[in-house]
Design a protein around this motif. Structure first.
Motif, short mmCIF file in Angstrom:
data_model
loop_
_atom_site.label_atom_id
_atom_site.label_comp_id
_atom_site.label_asym_id
_atom_site.label_seq_id
_atom_site.Cartn_x
_atom_site.Cartn_y
_atom_site.Cartn_z
N ASP A 45 0.86 -1.18 0.00
CA ASP A 45 0.00 0.00 0.00
C ASP A 45 0.90 1.23 0.00
N GLU A 46 1.40 1.56 -1.17
CA GLU A 46 2.39 2.64 -1.31
C GLU A 46 1.66 3.90 -1.75
N ARG A 47 1.65 4.88 -0.87
CA ARG A 47 0.88 6.11 -1.13
C ARG A 47 1.76 7.35 -1.26
N SER A 48 3.10 7.20 -1.18
CA SER A 48 3.95 8.39 -1.21
C SER A 48 5.22 8.13 -2.03
N PRO A 49 5.08 7.89 -3.32
CA PRO A 49 6.27 7.67 -4.15
C PRO A 49 6.91 9.00 -4.55
N SER A 50 8.13 8.93 -5.04
CA SER A 50 8.78 10.12 -5.59
C SER A 50 8.42 10.25 -7.07
N VAL A 51 8.70 11.41 -7.61
CA VAL A 51 8.33 11.70 -8.99
C VAL A 51 8.99 10.70 -9.94
N GLY A 52 8.18 10.12 -10.83
CA GLY A 52 8.69 9.21 -11.84
C GLY A 52 8.84 7.78 -11.40
N GLN A 93 -13.03 5.11 -13.57
CA GLN A 93 -14.46 5.19 -13.86
C GLN A 93 -15.04 3.79 -13.79
N ARG A 94 -16.34 3.71 -13.62
CA ARG A 94 -16.98 2.40 -13.58
C ARG A 94 -17.19 1.88 -14.99
N ALA A 95 -17.12 0.57 -15.12
CA ALA A 95 -17.30 -0.04 -16.43
C ALA A 95 -18.70 0.22 -16.97
N ASP A 96 -19.68 0.36 -16.05
CA ASP A 96 -21.06 0.63 -16.49
C ASP A 96 -21.37 2.12 -16.49
N ARG A 97 -20.34 2.97 -16.29
CA ARG A 97 -20.46 4.43 -16.33
C ARG A 97 -21.37 5.00 -15.24
N THR A 98 -21.57 4.27 -14.14
CA THR A 98 -22.36 4.81 -13.03
C THR A 98 -21.48 5.71 -12.17
N SER A 99 -22.09 6.37 -11.19
CA SER A 99 -21.41 7.38 -10.39
C SER A 99 -20.37 6.76 -9.45
N LEU A 100 -19.37 7.58 -9.08
CA LEU A 100 -18.34 7.18 -8.11
C LEU A 100 -18.55 7.84 -6.76
N ASP A 101 -19.74 8.37 -6.52
CA ASP A 101 -19.97 9.12 -5.28
C ASP A 101 -19.84 8.26 -4.04
N ASP A 102 -20.05 6.95 -4.15
CA ASP A 102 -19.98 6.08 -2.98
C ASP A 102 -18.56 5.65 -2.65
N LEU A 103 -17.57 6.06 -3.44
CA LEU A 103 -16.18 5.69 -3.18
C LEU A 103 -15.52 6.68 -2.23
N GLN A 104 -14.73 6.15 -1.31
CA GLN A 104 -13.91 6.99 -0.45
C GLN A 104 -12.69 7.49 -1.24
N PRO A 105 -12.14 8.63 -0.89
CA PRO A 105 -10.95 9.13 -1.60
C PRO A 105 -9.79 8.14 -1.52
N ILE A 106 -9.06 8.05 -2.60
CA ILE A 106 -7.84 7.22 -2.65
C ILE A 106 -6.68 8.20 -2.83
N ASN A 107 -6.27 8.80 -1.73
CA ASN A 107 -5.29 9.88 -1.80
C ASN A 107 -3.87 9.34 -1.87
N ILE A 108 -3.06 10.01 -2.67
CA ILE A 108 -1.63 9.71 -2.75
C ILE A 108 -0.88 11.04 -2.73
N GLU A 109 0.40 10.97 -2.39
CA GLU A 109 1.25 12.15 -2.41
C GLU A 109 2.52 11.83 -3.19
N VAL A 110 2.74 12.56 -4.25
CA VAL A 110 3.93 12.38 -5.08
C VAL A 110 4.98 13.37 -4.59
N ARG A 111 6.12 12.84 -4.16
CA ARG A 111 7.17 13.67 -3.58
C ARG A 111 8.17 14.10 -4.64
N ALA A 112 8.61 15.35 -4.52
CA ALA A 112 9.64 15.86 -5.42
C ALA A 112 11.01 15.41 -4.94
N VAL A 113 11.87 15.04 -5.87
CA VAL A 113 13.23 14.62 -5.54
C VAL A 113 14.17 15.82 -5.58
N LEU A 114 14.01 16.68 -6.57
CA LEU A 114 14.87 17.85 -6.70
C LEU A 114 14.36 18.97 -5.80
#
Length: 221
Positions: A32-39, A101-122
């Motif tokens: 469950d990797e949520r904080s990778p560096s750029v690239g 997106q859903r395969a049947d094109r229905t709403s994503l309102d019931d999904l919890q956020p899947i937050n990630i943070e991309v860290r800068a190396v430079l």
């Protein structure tokens, strides 16, 4: 917004890499990797998301800061369990729902956020390379122009050879059919007479040539 060619090439390479490479799970524990560096690639494994099946949105913007791929999808009761891999191309905080997106094109309102943070190396304030501008190059002609020039030169060379040979042949013919003049015919006799080698027969022939010459000049024939 115009994208620098080098940056666009990097994004295209990352997109191709994400679409063609599958990473095997390392060990038994889900990653469950949520904080990778750029690239750098990161994985989120065995994440259970409610609702109908999710798929990745088609990539329409090559300036997208995140590229996502769903590696595996498993049924999980009335939900689905996913193994995902993603790349962050620009530093910042993002929600992976924006790239699904859903395969049947229905709403994503019931999904919890899947937050990630991309860290800068430079460190901040780095100068990016200048954009490449296509400059104008002098026109030196292409294959077609070269072919035309060579063809014209070949024809001119052939004509020069033909006329040169024809001129030499005509000169040779004139030389071969030209009749020696009286002076040319008399010169051997005069040389022999000076050297005292002139015979009686040669003397008689010399007299005949002189007589014939003057008879022709005086119109006595």
């Amino acid at each position: 917004m115009t994208i620098a060619p080098t940056k666009l090439l990097l994004r295209l390479c990352v997109i191709i890499l994400v679409m063609t490479i599958s990473f095997a799970s390392a060990g038994d524990a889900p990653r469950d990797e949520r904080s990778p560096s750029v690239g750098m690639s990161a994985r989120i494994e065995q994440i259970v998301l409610p609702g109908s099946e999710l798929v990745v949105k088609p990539i329409e913007d090559y300036d997208s800061p995140v590229i996502v791929r769903i590696v595996e999808t498993y049924p999980h009761g009335d939900a689905f369990r996913y193994d995902m891999i993603y790349y962050g191309l620009d530093p910042g905080t993002y929600d992976l729902r924006d790239y699904l997106q859903r395969a049947d094109r229905t709403s994503l309102d019931d999904l919890q956020p899947i937050n990630i943070e991309v860290r800068a190396v430079l460190p901040p304030g780095q100068i990016e390379p200048h954009k490449l501008n296509a400059g104008e190059h002098p026109s030196l002609g292409g294959y077609r122009t070269l072919t035309i020039v060579l063809g014209v030169n070949w024809v001119l060379g052939l004509l020069l050879i033909v006329f040169y040979r024809r001129g030499r042949r005509a000169t040779g013919d004139e030389t071969s059919v030209a009749t020696p003049c009286l002076a040319d015919r008399l010169r051997p006799y005069v040389d022999d007479a000076i050297a005292g080698k002139l015979t009686r027969n040669q003397l008689a022939q010399l007299e005949r040539m002189l007589l014939a010459h003057w008879r022709g000049r005086l119109g006595l024939e």
